[in-house]
Design a protein around this motif. Sequence first.
Motif, PDB file in Angstrom:
ATOM      1  N   GLU A 167      -3.588   1.931  -9.484  1.00 27.76           N
ATOM      2  CA  GLU A 167      -3.850   3.210  -8.811  1.00 27.76           C
ATOM      3  C   GLU A 167      -5.083   3.113  -7.934  1.00 27.76           C
ATOM      4  O   GLU A 167      -6.092   2.549  -8.356  1.00 27.76           O
ATOM      5  CB  GLU A 167      -4.097   4.304  -9.856  1.00 27.76           C
ATOM      6  CG  GLU A 167      -2.840   4.991 -10.296  1.00 27.76           C
ATOM      7  CD  GLU A 167      -3.132   6.144 -11.254  1.00 27.76           C
ATOM      8  OE1 GLU A 167      -3.967   7.000 -10.926  1.00 27.76           O
ATOM      9  OE2 GLU A 167      -2.506   6.162 -12.331  1.00 27.76           O
ATOM     10  N   GLN A 168      -5.011   3.687  -6.759  1.00 25.40           N
ATOM     11  CA  GLN A 168      -6.192   3.718  -5.908  1.00 25.40           C
ATOM     12  C   GLN A 168      -7.096   4.865  -6.343  1.00 25.40           C
ATOM     13  O   GLN A 168      -6.696   5.715  -7.148  1.00 25.40           O
ATOM     14  CB  GLN A 168      -5.796   3.874  -4.448  1.00 25.40           C
ATOM     15  CG  GLN A 168      -5.231   5.212  -4.062  1.00 25.40           C
ATOM     16  CD  GLN A 168      -5.021   5.309  -2.548  1.00 25.40           C
ATOM     17  OE1 GLN A 168      -3.933   5.081  -2.055  1.00 25.40           O
ATOM     18  NE2 GLN A 168      -6.073   5.645  -1.822  1.00 25.40           N
ATOM     19  N   ASP A 169      -8.317   4.876  -5.816  1.00 26.75           N
ATOM     20  CA  ASP A 169      -9.246   5.950  -6.173  1.00 26.75           C
ATOM     21  C   ASP A 169      -8.959   7.201  -5.350  1.00 26.75           C
ATOM     22  O   ASP A 169      -8.321   7.127  -4.295  1.00 26.75           O
ATOM     23  CB  ASP A 169     -10.688   5.497  -5.915  1.00 26.75           C
ATOM     24  CG  ASP A 169     -11.077   4.375  -6.865  1.00 26.75           C
ATOM     25  OD1 ASP A 169     -10.498   4.333  -7.967  1.00 26.75           O
ATOM     26  OD2 ASP A 169     -11.924   3.559  -6.501  1.00 26.75           O
ATOM     27  N   PRO A 225       7.376  10.318  -3.477  1.00 27.43           N
ATOM     28  CA  PRO A 225       6.657   9.234  -2.790  1.00 27.43           C
ATOM     29  C   PRO A 225       7.525   8.667  -1.668  1.00 27.43           C
ATOM     30  O   PRO A 225       8.759   8.623  -1.785  1.00 27.43           O
ATOM     31  CB  PRO A 225       6.469   8.191  -3.892  1.00 27.43           C
ATOM     32  CG  PRO A 225       6.579   8.938  -5.177  1.00 27.43           C
ATOM     33  CD  PRO A 225       7.485  10.088  -4.924  1.00 27.43           C
ATOM     34  N   LYS A 226       6.858   8.189  -0.602  1.00 24.90           N
ATOM     35  CA  LYS A 226       7.599   7.715   0.573  1.00 24.90           C
ATOM     36  C   LYS A 226       8.567   6.583   0.236  1.00 24.90           C
ATOM     37  O   LYS A 226       9.652   6.484   0.809  1.00 24.90           O
ATOM     38  CB  LYS A 226       6.610   7.260   1.637  1.00 24.90           C
ATOM     39  CG  LYS A 226       7.083   7.469   3.038  1.00 24.90           C
ATOM     40  CD  LYS A 226       6.094   6.862   4.026  1.00 24.90           C
ATOM     41  CE  LYS A 226       5.692   7.875   5.060  1.00 24.90           C
ATOM     42  NZ  LYS A 226       4.863   7.271   6.133  1.00 24.90           N
ATOM     43  N   CYS A 227       8.166   5.733  -0.710  1.00 25.67           N
ATOM     44  CA  CYS A 227       9.027   4.582  -1.037  1.00 25.67           C
ATOM     45  C   CYS A 227      10.392   5.023  -1.567  1.00 25.67           C
ATOM     46  O   CYS A 227      11.346   4.260  -1.570  1.00 25.67           O
ATOM     47  CB  CYS A 227       8.327   3.665  -2.034  1.00 25.67           C
ATOM     48  SG  CYS A 227       8.129   4.392  -3.663  1.00 25.67           S
ATOM     49  N   PHE A 278       0.537  -4.922   3.118  1.00 27.38           N
ATOM     50  CA  PHE A 278       1.451  -4.285   4.072  1.00 27.38           C
ATOM     51  C   PHE A 278       1.700  -2.826   3.707  1.00 27.38           C
ATOM     52  O   PHE A 278       1.505  -2.410   2.571  1.00 27.38           O
ATOM     53  CB  PHE A 278       2.768  -5.068   4.147  1.00 27.38           C
ATOM     54  CG  PHE A 278       3.535  -5.114   2.854  1.00 27.38           C
ATOM     55  CD1 PHE A 278       3.173  -5.990   1.836  1.00 27.38           C
ATOM     56  CD2 PHE A 278       4.616  -4.280   2.649  1.00 27.38           C
ATOM     57  CE1 PHE A 278       3.873  -6.026   0.633  1.00 27.38           C
ATOM     58  CE2 PHE A 278       5.327  -4.308   1.446  1.00 27.38           C
ATOM     59  CZ  PHE A 278       4.951  -5.182   0.448  1.00 27.38           C
ATOM     60  N   ALA A 279       2.158  -2.072   4.718  1.00 27.87           N
ATOM     61  CA  ALA A 279       2.376  -0.629   4.544  1.00 27.87           C
ATOM     62  C   ALA A 279       3.763  -0.359   3.978  1.00 27.87           C
ATOM     63  O   ALA A 279       4.675  -1.168   4.128  1.00 27.87           O
ATOM     64  CB  ALA A 279       2.244   0.073   5.889  1.00 27.87           C
ATOM     65  N   VAL A 280       3.900   0.804   3.367  1.00 24.02           N
ATOM     66  CA  VAL A 280       5.177   1.152   2.750  1.00 24.02           C
ATOM     67  C   VAL A 280       6.223   1.521   3.797  1.00 24.02           C
ATOM     68  O   VAL A 280       7.429   1.411   3.555  1.00 24.02           O
ATOM     69  CB  VAL A 280       4.994   2.306   1.732  1.00 24.02           C
ATOM     70  CG1 VAL A 280       4.713   3.647   2.416  1.00 24.02           C
ATOM     71  CG2 VAL A 280       6.161   2.433   0.804  1.00 24.02           C
ATOM     72  N   LEU A 315       0.859  -1.186   0.000  1.00 24.13           N
ATOM     73  CA  LEU A 315       0.000   0.000   0.000  1.00 24.13           C
ATOM     74  C   LEU A 315       0.895   1.237   0.000  1.00 24.13           C
ATOM     75  O   LEU A 315       1.469   1.596   1.028  1.00 24.13           O
ATOM     76  CB  LEU A 315      -0.909  -0.003   1.238  1.00 24.13           C
ATOM     77  CG  LEU A 315      -1.793  -1.247   1.392  1.00 24.13           C
ATOM     78  CD1 LEU A 315      -2.585  -1.189   2.680  1.00 24.13           C
ATOM     79  CD2 LEU A 315      -2.713  -1.409   0.191  1.00 24.13           C
ATOM     80  N   ALA A 316       1.057   1.832  -1.163  1.00 21.53           N
ATOM     81  CA  ALA A 316       1.980   2.966  -1.273  1.00 21.53           C
ATOM     82  C   ALA A 316       1.291   4.170  -1.911  1.00 21.53           C
ATOM     83  O   ALA A 316       1.904   4.950  -2.628  1.00 21.53           O
ATOM     84  CB  ALA A 316       3.212   2.552  -2.081  1.00 21.53           C
ATOM     85  N   GLY A 317       0.000   4.320  -1.624  1.00 18.94           N
ATOM     86  CA  GLY A 317      -0.741   5.433  -2.216  1.00 18.94           C
ATOM     87  C   GLY A 317      -0.867   6.621  -1.286  1.00 18.94           C
ATOM     88  O   GLY A 317      -1.471   7.629  -1.652  1.00 18.94           O
ATOM     89  N   GLY A 318      -0.304   6.508  -0.081  1.00 21.86           N
ATOM     90  CA  GLY A 318      -0.470   7.587   0.905  1.00 21.86           C
ATOM     91  C   GLY A 318       0.311   8.835   0.515  1.00 21.86           C
ATOM     92  O   GLY A 318       1.165   8.817  -0.364  1.00 21.86           O
TER      93      GLY A 318
END
Length: 408
Positions: free
Chosen positions: A177-179, A109-111, A232-234, A96-99
């Motif tokens: 892509e998330q909404d 992006p955080k990643c 899992f979270a990024v 989950l890397a859409g935050g």
Amino acid sequence: MDLKEAQEKLKKYGQEHLLRYYDELSDEDRQQLLAQIGKTDMSMTHFVKDRDQLPGRGVISPLGAMELPEIEEKKELFRKTGLAAVRAGKVGAVLLAGGMGTRLGSDNPKCMYDIGITKHVYIMQRLIENLMDVVNEAGTFVPLFIMTSEKNHDTTVRFMEEMNFFGYDRKKVWFFEQDMAPATDYDGKIFLEEKGRIATSPNGNGGWFTSMGKAGLIDVLHEEGIEWLNVFAVDNVLQRIADPVFVGATIESGCASGAKVVRKAEENEKVGAMCLEDGRPSIVEYYEMTPELLAARTSAGEPAYNFGVILNYLFREPDLEKIMNEDFPLHIVEKKIPHLDETGVKISPDKPNGYKFEQLVLDMVHQMDSCLPFEVLREREFAPIKNATGVDSVESARELCKKNGIEL
Ligand code: UTP
């Protein structure tokens, strides 16, 4: 969507003001605005006024975890079962890397954040390295699905390509892509971010499976024969992904889902704790903990809500398809939202001025018939990066990486 359709949609949701500057826009901007109006779900905005229609919480009771001594005792059985599932290609991983990563405060992006000291060690690199441990042990690549958002998709994909996927088999990586959800003022009126653009932000990490569906990836799950998805979270750089022992324990338990949990560091730690809600698995947030819940004890005298979730869940794929169209809790969160004021001047507020709408992956646990809370050692597996300094930060994660022998 054409202008007339847009006008009708906006009228339905009381958002006609979004076309206020339409006449001033270029043809291209007009098309973009109409397309954005077409694809943005506005159905939730009325909940700002009708909050009492949102479902409340049920009755909370304790749910015991599988704790470290039991895991240690059965480790070899769990590992064998889990590895067999990974080898058979039945386990996929979903990042989950859409935050927005606003607390970390990086433009990228955080990643892409580099936690290295003497060399580059990007967050994404750490995650792929962790996943490679399982790939090497199982002798097969784990299908990896990466959720991004409109705001960071292109940059994330470009970064992975530039980094040659950090050695991962790119044929086993899918992006989706998330909404986006609209952002409103305190009356539920959607903000304009530009004259030709409505203010939107990623709709939380709970819509991931629906977004996978929209991207056509459920077909891929079927083609690949994936039966379990590890979400899992990024930001946890010590994260064990598709961990065979966790997978095996969940399969052997017969539960429909699993959640990695850590023993709370202290009673008021800001993590959600595993529980039952009306007899189904659930997560009670730290701010929902009443004095009674805090005082509750198990028969062994331990705090009854002592295991915090770390955003590492295992879900059975067919169950996800089953719940996909069910109603899902909506969280209305107060945020600072940059926007145009009534005179068309851009405002960047320094305090919250409206709402964003989010769905959360933790609410999915409650939709499952059962869940195995699976204890892990926080010093080994939990190094979240939320902030630049202080608690859950780059600094604290670096310390934990060093303790685990990871060179930075
Ligand atoms: P957080 O709750 O930490 O949110 O996300 P965030 O947006 O990354 O950070 P802040 O709050 O703005 O500082 C937990 C995980 O869920 C993902 C994040 O990328 C992270 O892995 N997430 C969050 C999404 O994928 N989409 C979202 O809309 C929100």
